[in-house]
Design a protein around this motif. Sequence first.
Motif, PDB file in Angstrom:
ATOM      1  N   ASP A 178      10.229  18.642  34.644  1.00  0.00           N
ATOM      2  CA  ASP A 178      10.926  17.353  34.692  1.00  0.00           C
ATOM      3  C   ASP A 178      11.489  17.098  36.085  1.00  0.00           C
ATOM      4  O   ASP A 178      11.386  15.990  36.617  1.00  0.00           O
ATOM      5  CB  ASP A 178      12.069  17.304  33.675  1.00  0.00           C
ATOM      6  CG  ASP A 178      11.587  17.271  32.235  1.00  0.00           C
ATOM      7  OD1 ASP A 178      10.390  17.031  32.008  1.00  0.00           O
ATOM      8  OD2 ASP A 178      12.427  17.507  31.341  1.00  0.00           O
ATOM      9  N   ILE A 179      12.060  18.123  36.684  1.00  0.00           N
ATOM     10  CA  ILE A 179      12.622  17.984  38.031  1.00  0.00           C
ATOM     11  C   ILE A 179      11.514  17.705  39.041  1.00  0.00           C
ATOM     12  O   ILE A 179      11.673  16.878  39.933  1.00  0.00           O
ATOM     13  CB  ILE A 179      13.416  19.256  38.427  1.00  0.00           C
ATOM     14  CG1 ILE A 179      14.656  19.381  37.548  1.00  0.00           C
ATOM     15  CG2 ILE A 179      13.779  19.259  39.909  1.00  0.00           C
ATOM     16  CD1 ILE A 179      15.611  18.206  37.620  1.00  0.00           C
ATOM     17  N   GLN A 180      10.370  18.367  38.900  1.00  0.00           N
ATOM     18  CA  GLN A 180       9.242  18.113  39.804  1.00  0.00           C
ATOM     19  C   GLN A 180       8.784  16.660  39.701  1.00  0.00           C
ATOM     20  O   GLN A 180       8.460  16.024  40.703  1.00  0.00           O
ATOM     21  CB  GLN A 180       8.087  19.066  39.494  1.00  0.00           C
ATOM     22  CG  GLN A 180       8.383  20.514  39.791  1.00  0.00           C
ATOM     23  CD  GLN A 180       8.726  20.764  41.248  1.00  0.00           C
ATOM     24  OE1 GLN A 180       8.187  20.129  42.143  1.00  0.00           O
ATOM     25  NE2 GLN A 180       9.649  21.673  41.482  1.00  0.00           N
ATOM     26  N   THR A 181       8.775  16.115  38.499  1.00  0.00           N
ATOM     27  CA  THR A 181       8.369  14.724  38.291  1.00  0.00           C
ATOM     28  C   THR A 181       9.345  13.762  38.960  1.00  0.00           C
ATOM     29  O   THR A 181       8.940  12.835  39.674  1.00  0.00           O
ATOM     30  CB  THR A 181       8.277  14.415  36.780  1.00  0.00           C
ATOM     31  OG1 THR A 181       7.336  15.310  36.195  1.00  0.00           O
ATOM     32  CG2 THR A 181       7.849  12.985  36.536  1.00  0.00           C
ATOM     33  N   ILE A 182      10.638  13.973  38.756  1.00  0.00           N
ATOM     34  CA  ILE A 182      11.653  13.108  39.359  1.00  0.00           C
ATOM     35  C   ILE A 182      11.636  13.245  40.881  1.00  0.00           C
ATOM     36  O   ILE A 182      11.757  12.256  41.613  1.00  0.00           O
ATOM     37  CB  ILE A 182      13.059  13.421  38.802  1.00  0.00           C
ATOM     38  CG1 ILE A 182      13.103  13.142  37.303  1.00  0.00           C
ATOM     39  CG2 ILE A 182      14.135  12.640  39.540  1.00  0.00           C
ATOM     40  CD1 ILE A 182      12.836  11.698  36.928  1.00  0.00           C
ATOM     41  N   LYS A 183      11.461  14.475  41.368  1.00  0.00           N
ATOM     42  CA  LYS A 183      11.404  14.714  42.807  1.00  0.00           C
ATOM     43  C   LYS A 183      10.238  13.948  43.429  1.00  0.00           C
ATOM     44  O   LYS A 183      10.395  13.305  44.475  1.00  0.00           O
ATOM     45  CB  LYS A 183      11.261  16.218  43.067  1.00  0.00           C
ATOM     46  CG  LYS A 183      11.315  16.597  44.521  1.00  0.00           C
ATOM     47  CD  LYS A 183      11.406  18.099  44.675  1.00  0.00           C
ATOM     48  CE  LYS A 183      10.050  18.717  44.712  1.00  0.00           C
ATOM     49  NZ  LYS A 183      10.051  20.137  45.102  1.00  0.00           N
ATOM     50  N   ALA A 184       9.080  13.970  42.788  1.00  0.00           N
ATOM     51  CA  ALA A 184       7.912  13.243  43.298  1.00  0.00           C
ATOM     52  C   ALA A 184       8.176  11.734  43.317  1.00  0.00           C
ATOM     53  O   ALA A 184       7.808  11.049  44.281  1.00  0.00           O
ATOM     54  CB  ALA A 184       6.690  13.569  42.450  1.00  0.00           C
ATOM     55  N   LEU A 185       8.827  11.225  42.278  1.00  0.00           N
ATOM     56  CA  LEU A 185       9.164   9.806  42.224  1.00  0.00           C
ATOM     57  C   LEU A 185      10.100   9.423  43.367  1.00  0.00           C
ATOM     58  O   LEU A 185       9.877   8.433  44.064  1.00  0.00           O
ATOM     59  CB  LEU A 185       9.812   9.472  40.886  1.00  0.00           C
ATOM     60  CG  LEU A 185      10.351   8.046  40.763  1.00  0.00           C
ATOM     61  CD1 LEU A 185       9.223   7.090  40.468  1.00  0.00           C
ATOM     62  CD2 LEU A 185      11.417   7.977  39.702  1.00  0.00           C
ATOM     63  N   LEU A 186      11.153  10.203  43.568  1.00  0.00           N
ATOM     64  CA  LEU A 186      12.096   9.916  44.651  1.00  0.00           C
ATOM     65  C   LEU A 186      11.417   9.981  46.011  1.00  0.00           C
ATOM     66  O   LEU A 186      11.651   9.138  46.877  1.00  0.00           O
ATOM     67  CB  LEU A 186      13.267  10.904  44.609  1.00  0.00           C
ATOM     68  CG  LEU A 186      14.257  10.726  43.472  1.00  0.00           C
ATOM     69  CD1 LEU A 186      15.251  11.888  43.465  1.00  0.00           C
ATOM     70  CD2 LEU A 186      14.988   9.403  43.579  1.00  0.00           C
TER      71      LEU A 186
END
Length: 67
Positions: free
Chosen positions: A31-39
């Motif tokens: 989940d953190i990897q997904t949000i990090k990629a979005l940011l």
Amino acid sequence: MPRRLALLVGIEYVDAATEKRTERLQGCHSDIQTIKALLHKDFAVEIMTDVGVELSSPLYPTGCNVR
């Protein structure tokens, strides 16, 4: 534009005796990897992490590096 900061924390519990994940809260790291990629994509932010980064790197999240 003001400087914006985001703190992303992904904690997956690990059984200390077996060093295996427990049944709860799995998927937090992904989940953190997904949000990090979005940011990174939408806001062009610099990513500071303690995973896979040398302690001396300016991208290692210390008080001095964040200021």
